[in-house]
Design a protein around this motif. Structure first.
Motif, PDB file in Angstrom:
ATOM      1  N   CYS A 271       0.897  -1.320  -0.166  1.00  0.00           N
ATOM      2  CA  CYS A 271      -0.090   0.065  -0.069  1.00  0.00           C
ATOM      3  C   CYS A 271       0.915   1.092  -0.141  1.00  0.00           C
ATOM      4  O   CYS A 271       0.293   2.373  -0.213  1.00  0.00           O
ATOM      5  N   VAL A 272       2.071   1.165   0.312  1.00  0.00           N
ATOM      6  CA  VAL A 272       2.901   2.635   0.551  1.00  0.00           C
ATOM      7  C   VAL A 272       3.844   2.461  -0.479  1.00  0.00           C
ATOM      8  O   VAL A 272       4.815   1.498  -0.570  1.00  0.00           O
ATOM      9  N   ARG A 273       4.249   3.552  -1.458  1.00  0.00           N
ATOM     10  CA  ARG A 273       5.319   3.947  -2.219  1.00  0.00           C
ATOM     11  C   ARG A 273       5.917   4.973  -1.473  1.00  0.00           C
ATOM     12  O   ARG A 273       5.224   6.226  -1.358  1.00  0.00           O
ATOM     13  N   LEU A 274       7.219   4.793  -0.985  1.00  0.00           N
ATOM     14  CA  LEU A 274       8.110   5.943  -0.405  1.00  0.00           C
ATOM     15  C   LEU A 274       8.728   6.386  -1.754  1.00  0.00           C
ATOM     16  O   LEU A 274       8.964   5.771  -2.712  1.00  0.00           O
ATOM     17  N   PRO A 275       9.116   7.734  -1.518  1.00  0.00           N
ATOM     18  CA  PRO A 275       9.774   8.498  -2.734  1.00  0.00           C
ATOM     19  C   PRO A 275      11.045   7.966  -3.173  1.00  0.00           C
ATOM     20  O   PRO A 275      11.458   8.357  -4.150  1.00  0.00           O
ATOM     21  N   ARG A 276      11.919   7.156  -2.645  1.00  0.00           N
ATOM     22  CA  ARG A 276      13.091   6.897  -2.964  1.00  0.00           C
ATOM     23  C   ARG A 276      13.800   6.839  -1.637  1.00  0.00           C
ATOM     24  O   ARG A 276      14.208   7.635  -1.234  1.00  0.00           O
ATOM     25  N   ALA A 277      14.230   5.564  -1.492  1.00  0.00           N
ATOM     26  CA  ALA A 277      14.853   5.504  -0.169  1.00  0.00           C
ATOM     27  C   ALA A 277      16.105   5.924  -0.003  1.00  0.00           C
ATOM     28  O   ALA A 277      16.866   6.021  -0.899  1.00  0.00           O
ATOM     29  N   THR A 278      16.210   6.651   1.038  1.00  0.00           N
ATOM     30  CA  THR A 278      17.505   7.307   1.264  1.00  0.00           C
ATOM     31  C   THR A 278      18.589   6.356   1.679  1.00  0.00           C
ATOM     32  O   THR A 278      19.825   6.001   1.184  1.00  0.00           O
ATOM     33  N   ARG A 279      18.246   5.285   2.637  1.00  0.00           N
ATOM     34  CA  ARG A 279      18.796   4.641   3.101  1.00  0.00           C
ATOM     35  C   ARG A 279      18.518   2.961   3.247  1.00  0.00           C
ATOM     36  O   ARG A 279      17.275   3.308   3.874  1.00  0.00           O
ATOM     37  N   ALA A 280      18.969   2.117   2.684  1.00  0.00           N
ATOM     38  CA  ALA A 280      18.219   0.872   2.796  1.00  0.00           C
ATOM     39  C   ALA A 280      19.124  -0.088   3.332  1.00  0.00           C
ATOM     40  O   ALA A 280      20.325   0.086   3.396  1.00  0.00           O
ATOM     41  N   SER A 281      18.564  -1.049   4.078  1.00  0.00           N
ATOM     42  CA  SER A 281      19.050  -2.160   4.542  1.00  0.00           C
ATOM     43  C   SER A 281      19.296  -3.494   3.558  1.00  0.00           C
ATOM     44  O   SER A 281      18.744  -3.400   2.399  1.00  0.00           O
ATOM     45  N   LEU A 282      20.335  -4.257   3.738  1.00  0.00           N
ATOM     46  CA  LEU A 282      20.452  -5.262   2.875  1.00  0.00           C
ATOM     47  C   LEU A 282      19.263  -5.946   2.278  1.00  0.00           C
ATOM     48  O   LEU A 282      18.966  -6.165   1.161  1.00  0.00           O
ATOM     49  N   SER A 283      18.403  -6.273   3.411  1.00  0.00           N
ATOM     50  CA  SER A 283      17.126  -6.893   2.984  1.00  0.00           C
ATOM     51  C   SER A 283      16.324  -6.042   2.045  1.00  0.00           C
ATOM     52  O   SER A 283      15.694  -6.821   1.218  1.00  0.00           O
ATOM     53  N   ASP A 284      16.400  -4.784   2.295  1.00  0.00           N
ATOM     54  CA  ASP A 284      15.640  -3.950   1.209  1.00  0.00           C
ATOM     55  C   ASP A 284      16.387  -4.155  -0.134  1.00  0.00           C
ATOM     56  O   ASP A 284      15.453  -3.848  -0.877  1.00  0.00           O
ATOM     57  N   TYR A 285      17.337  -4.194  -0.189  1.00  0.00           N
ATOM     58  CA  TYR A 285      18.105  -3.997  -1.367  1.00  0.00           C
ATOM     59  C   TYR A 285      17.492  -5.463  -2.053  1.00  0.00           C
ATOM     60  O   TYR A 285      17.148  -5.550  -3.261  1.00  0.00           O
ATOM     61  N   ILE A 286      17.547  -6.451  -1.428  1.00  0.00           N
ATOM     62  CA  ILE A 286      17.116  -7.827  -1.944  1.00  0.00           C
ATOM     63  C   ILE A 286      15.952  -7.727  -2.357  1.00  0.00           C
ATOM     64  O   ILE A 286      15.600  -8.073  -3.534  1.00  0.00           O
ATOM     65  N   ASP A 287      14.897  -6.917  -1.443  1.00  0.00           N
ATOM     66  CA  ASP A 287      13.637  -6.990  -1.869  1.00  0.00           C
ATOM     67  C   ASP A 287      13.377  -6.069  -3.182  1.00  0.00           C
ATOM     68  O   ASP A 287      12.301  -6.361  -3.874  1.00  0.00           O
ATOM     69  N   THR A 288      14.103  -5.038  -3.301  1.00  0.00           N
ATOM     70  CA  THR A 288      14.032  -4.281  -4.484  1.00  0.00           C
ATOM     71  C   THR A 288      14.145  -5.066  -5.916  1.00  0.00           C
ATOM     72  O   THR A 288      13.350  -4.873  -6.851  1.00  0.00           O
ATOM     73  N   VAL A 289      14.975  -6.079  -5.638  1.00  0.00           N
ATOM     74  CA  VAL A 289      15.267  -6.905  -6.840  1.00  0.00           C
ATOM     75  C   VAL A 289      14.298  -8.001  -6.915  1.00  0.00           C
ATOM     76  O   VAL A 289      13.574  -8.095  -7.970  1.00  0.00           O
ATOM     77  N   VAL A 290      14.143  -8.712  -5.998  1.00  0.00           N
ATOM     78  CA  VAL A 290      13.077  -9.932  -5.858  1.00  0.00           C
ATOM     79  C   VAL A 290      11.647  -9.499  -5.937  1.00  0.00           C
ATOM     80  O   VAL A 290      11.049 -10.168  -6.526  1.00  0.00           O
ATOM     81  N   LEU A 291      11.396  -8.320  -5.331  1.00  0.00           N
ATOM     82  CA  LEU A 291       9.932  -8.119  -5.580  1.00  0.00           C
ATOM     83  C   LEU A 291       9.594  -6.955  -6.795  1.00  0.00           C
ATOM     84  O   LEU A 291       8.513  -6.408  -6.756  1.00  0.00           O
ATOM     85  N   ASN A 292      10.895  -6.881  -7.440  1.00  0.00           N
ATOM     86  CA  ASN A 292      10.535  -5.888  -8.537  1.00  0.00           C
ATOM     87  C   ASN A 292       9.547  -6.313  -9.654  1.00  0.00           C
ATOM     88  O   ASN A 292       9.250  -7.355  -9.907  1.00  0.00           O
ATOM     89  N   ARG A 293       8.896  -5.249 -10.003  1.00  0.00           N
ATOM     90  CA  ARG A 293       7.717  -5.544 -10.896  1.00  0.00           C
ATOM     91  C   ARG A 293       8.051  -6.318 -12.139  1.00  0.00           C
ATOM     92  O   ARG A 293       7.485  -7.187 -12.775  1.00  0.00           O
ATOM     93  N   VAL A 294       9.237  -5.977 -12.850  1.00  0.00           N
ATOM     94  CA  VAL A 294       9.832  -6.891 -14.071  1.00  0.00           C
ATOM     95  C   VAL A 294      10.583  -8.025 -13.684  1.00  0.00           C
ATOM     96  O   VAL A 294      10.268  -9.110 -14.347  1.00  0.00           O
ATOM     97  N   LEU A 295      11.372  -7.812 -12.614  1.00  0.00           N
ATOM     98  CA  LEU A 295      12.258  -8.859 -12.418  1.00  0.00           C
ATOM     99  C   LEU A 295      11.696 -10.101 -11.638  1.00  0.00           C
ATOM    100  O   LEU A 295      12.345 -11.009 -11.524  1.00  0.00           O
ATOM    101  N   GLY A 296      10.888  -9.670 -10.870  1.00  0.00           N
ATOM    102  CA  GLY A 296      10.214 -10.665  -9.822  1.00  0.00           C
ATOM    103  C   GLY A 296      10.039 -11.851 -10.337  1.00  0.00           C
ATOM    104  O   GLY A 296      10.397 -12.840  -9.747  1.00  0.00           O
ATOM    105  N   LEU A 297       9.283 -12.229 -11.349  1.00  0.00           N
ATOM    106  CA  LEU A 297       8.631 -13.240 -11.954  1.00  0.00           C
ATOM    107  C   LEU A 297       9.887 -14.161 -12.533  1.00  0.00           C
ATOM    108  O   LEU A 297      10.111 -15.375 -12.209  1.00  0.00           O
ATOM    109  N   PRO A 298      10.742 -13.390 -13.477  1.00  0.00           N
ATOM    110  CA  PRO A 298      12.039 -14.165 -13.813  1.00  0.00           C
ATOM    111  C   PRO A 298      12.911 -14.713 -12.684  1.00  0.00           C
ATOM    112  O   PRO A 298      13.500 -15.853 -12.804  1.00  0.00           O
ATOM    113  N   VAL A 299      13.226 -13.789 -11.857  1.00  0.00           N
ATOM    114  CA  VAL A 299      13.828 -14.350 -10.672  1.00  0.00           C
ATOM    115  C   VAL A 299      13.291 -15.587  -9.960  1.00  0.00           C
ATOM    116  O   VAL A 299      13.717 -16.627  -9.769  1.00  0.00           O
TER     117      VAL A 299
END
Ligand code: GDP
Ligand code: MG
Length: 713
Positions: A271-299
């Motif tokens: 439900c929430v879109r943040l404007p662009r994370a300033t500081r992100a944890s490793l888990s957030d980085y993984i999530d940006t790839v893994v949950l990515n709209r385009v990459l998620g399914l191929p991954v």
């Protein structure tokens, strides 16, 4: 002006600095009174206002992050909500800091109060460019949301409107429960049932008490401990602690907290879109790839494909080793048994039959390790999140995904795991897709056939294709059901996102050992019994005419004037010819012959027919039946591997192998699965209809596969 007749009491709750006091001030203006909460030195601010002829009393509760009984603020807030039962609990959220704020909301949801959410600081939310899908969030939280700004006096009337109409019952209350991990939910269910027996606890919310007991909440402990039912409750708690340790290596309290975090993270992602994370944890980085709209399914597909490759390639050498051991065993046992009948039981029946199943142990264990790794690492929940949108196309949603993946292991726990789905129509549709998720027991069939008829590099891809086909047919089935007989609105829910974690070696070993033992136990009991039955059915009744012919022919060969080597060769040939004829004459042979016309178009002869019938007992039995039947008449030649026997059999070819894999993938689930389906669905009728349906699908799909494969040869 006459005094308003109607009275409503409202409590404001929220984290410190969410803007409760500001809201309280702008709402009640000058009508305020300062007191103390009983027994503690915490200020109690109470005020009122008249709105549309209703007197609304507002209490500004102290700010808290949680509702554990550790700080006086928390105790006061909790007691007020439980004892004073306000008509509406307004949860004030700092909209710029939702992740932390929602943790309290999750706990208020557990209390099942009349909850209204004031999404405060909406002015700052807009300024910072945070976008919040309030409609969706409302559904997930099971509470109406009103955006407010205490500073700019925005949304106040709307908030009051909601309060008044909630009390009038004019607006529909959307209730959504938050669900915990299965261990917790199981224990809760038992505790709730127990608490229900204690009349004195009648008015309290049993589900909440259960959560608190599992969290070792002091206050609730002392409350419940005074009743006789405690003795039984304590046993359930002990059991939950052990289970939690075993499955999650943590205690229920920590697991509950984790579940809440997972709930909040899931709701945030959705439900929430943040404007662009300033500081992100490793888990957030993984999530940006893994949950990515385009990459998620191929991954996701790459991950699953990798698991299959591992299952096959890593398993292959160990499997070859086991195969060798069984062949050695067969070869060394055969000469020790002079009696032909006994030799046949032991070698063709037990060693070949059971052995043909046991050799797949490494593949099964690797598959289960892969699945439990996905689950324990936290990736499975991400995959469910990614797949959610795809699932919606088929009338299902991400929550159905985990039971479906569990189905790759075994349908039975998978069908039971659908209990996390609240809507009956979602549950039924999911249950009907699970048998198409190819289970571990079918794996030996694929490994055998793909391995026998395809080069090693291709075999894993063929298997992957088979699994994909199962998924496609399963989803198609769900779509069909959901757009006809099981039509319903989809329910709001949160895909919980647990933290990423490396599964501990100990838990992986534990899982693997358990699965291995289960598999071996099945091979030693159910499959052994099936093997004996198949052996008997394929050896009896015996044709005395054939036996007599055998004796005569033997005598003729012995009497002939050829060299001993030629004689031995002729005898061997004679033997297998007669045994093959005996097999045709036997009960199994005759039943196979009866169904042969039905399966001939799929490329199956009567011998494969027999294995399909016995395969309903359990899918590994397909392999052991093939093993027993195809090796009859060959035991004198030394037990060659089943795959080479099949490769050299005129009744078998690539097309037949593919067709058989497809048929085994799709046709009737094993008896145990049918039993569990009946239990979960409630009656046999739908299960029988379903059985008819899967048979038709299996037949059609195999037919197409067979014809296409023949064309391409
Ligand atoms: P409480 O701890 O929940 O009682 O929060 P307060 O009402 O004391 O508010 C904390 C801070 O947030 C104060 O500085 C308020 O001025 C500020 N605040 C409260 N509501 C809003 C709002 O809607 N918008 C903005 N921008 N600030 C707010
Ligand atoms: Mg305050």
């Amino acid at each position: 002006m006459a005094d308003p007749v109607k009275q409503i009491r409202v409590a404001l709750t929220g984290n410190p600095n969410a803007g409760k006091s500001s809201l309280f001030n702008v709402l009640t203006g000058s009508h305020q009174r300062v007191g103390n909460f009983p027994g503690v030195t915490i200020e109690k601010l109470e005020g009122y206002l008249d709105y549309q002829g209703v007197r609304i009393t507002v209490v500004d509760l102290p700010g808290t992050y949680s509702l554990t009984p550790y700080s006086p603020e928390e105790i006061v807030t909790r007691r007020y909500i439980i004892d004073e039962k306000p008509d509406v609990v307004v949860n004030v959220l700092d909209g710029t800091n939702l992740e932390r704020n929602l943790l309290l909301t999750a706990q208020l949801m557990e209390m099942e109060v009349e909850l209204l959410v004031a999404l405060n600081m909406i002015d700052e939310v807009e300024e910072k460019g945070i976008s919040i899908d309030t409609d969706q969030l409302e559904k997930l939280l099971g509470a109406h949301i009103v955006p407010t700004s205490a500073r700019r006096r925005q949304g106040l009337d709307e908030l009051l409107d909601h309060i008044v109409s909630m009390c009038d019952g004019q607006i529909e209350v959307i209730k959504n429960k938050m669900t915990f991990s299965p261990v917790i939910e199981n224990a809760m269910e038992k505790i709730v049932a127990l608490l229900g027996q204690q009349r004195e606890l009648g008015s309290t919310n049993h589900r909440w008490l259960a959560v608190k007991l599992l969290e070792s909440d002091r206050e609730v402990y002392t409350q419940v401990r005074q009743y006789p039912v405690w003795v039984k409750v304590e046993l359930v708690l002990q059991e939950a602690i052990t289970e939690c340790q075993r499955l999650h290596r943590t205690d229920p309290e920590a697991l509950i907290t984790e579940d809440r975090f997972a709930f909040v993270r899931g709701a945030m992602q959705e439900c929430v879109r943040l404007p662009r994370a300033t500081r992100a944890s490793l888990s957030d980085y993984i999530d940006t790839v893994v949950l990515n709209r385009v990459l998620g399914l191929p991954v996701f597909f790459v991950v699953v494909w990798a698991i299959f490759q591992l299952t096959f390639t890593l398993g292959a050498p160990i499997m070859a080793g086991l195969q060798f051991l069984f062949e050695l065993l067969a070869r060394s046992v055969a000469p020790l048994l002079p009696n032909a009948m006994l030799r046949s039981i032991v070698v063709d029946g037990v060693i070949v039959g059971v052995g043909s199943v046991v050799v797949y142990l490494p593949n099964i264990v690797l598959l289960f390790i892969g699945l439990s790794f996905l689950e324990a690492s936290g990736y499975m929940a991400r995959a469910a999140f990614v797949i959610d949108k795809v699932m919606h196309r088929f009338g299902l949603h991400g929550k159905s995904f985990i039971p479906m993946v569990t189905g790759f292991g075994c349908s039975i726990p998978a069908i039971m795991a659908t209990r996390t789905l609240k809507s009956r129509s979602d549950r039924l549709a999911t249950i009907m897709t699970i048998p198409f998720m190819s289970c571990g027991a079918k794996l030996p069939v694929y490994v055998l056939l793909a391995g026998a008829f395809f080069p090693p590099a291709m075999a894993a891809n063929v298997m992957f294709g088979i699994y994909l086909l199962g998924i496609v047919v399963g989803l198609w089935t769900a779509w069909m059901l959901k757009s006809t007989v099981l039509k319903s609105d989809s329910e709001p829910f949160v895909m919980e996102l647990p933290p990423y974690r490396w599964p501990t070696l100990a838990s992986v070993v534990f899982q693997a050992r358990m699965k291995a033992l289960m598999y071996l136990k099945k091979a030693g009991t159910l499959i052994l019994m099936a093997v004996m039955a198949i052996w008997a059915a394929s050896n009896f009744p015996r044709s005395s005419r054939l036996d007599e012919a055998l004796v005569l022919e033997k005598a003729r060969i012995e009497a002939s004037a050829t060299s001993p080597e030629v004689k031995a060769g002729e005898l061997r040939q004679l033997n297998s010819k007669v045994q093959a004829a005996q097999l045709e004459y036997s009960l199994a042979g005759r039943s196979g012959k009866i169904i042969e016309p039905l399966i001939r178009p799929l490329g199956f002869d009567w011998r494969i027919g027999i294995s399909l019938v016995t395969g309903v007992v359990s899918k590994e039995v397909v392999v052991s039946t093939l093993g027993t039947i195809f090796s009859i008449g060959r035991s004198d030649q030394g037990a060659a591997g089943l795959s080479s026997i099949l490769r050299n059999d005129p009744g078998f070819g690539r097309a037949t192998a593919l067709s058989l894999m497809v048929f085994v993938l799709l046709y009737i689930p094993c008896v145990a699965t049918l039993g569990v389906m009946k239990k979960e669905v409630g009656s046999w009728r739908p299960v029988l209809l379903y059985t008819g349906y899967v048979l038709a699908i299996a037949w059609g799909a195999s037919f197409i596969t067979y014809r296409l494969a023949l064309l391409m040869q």
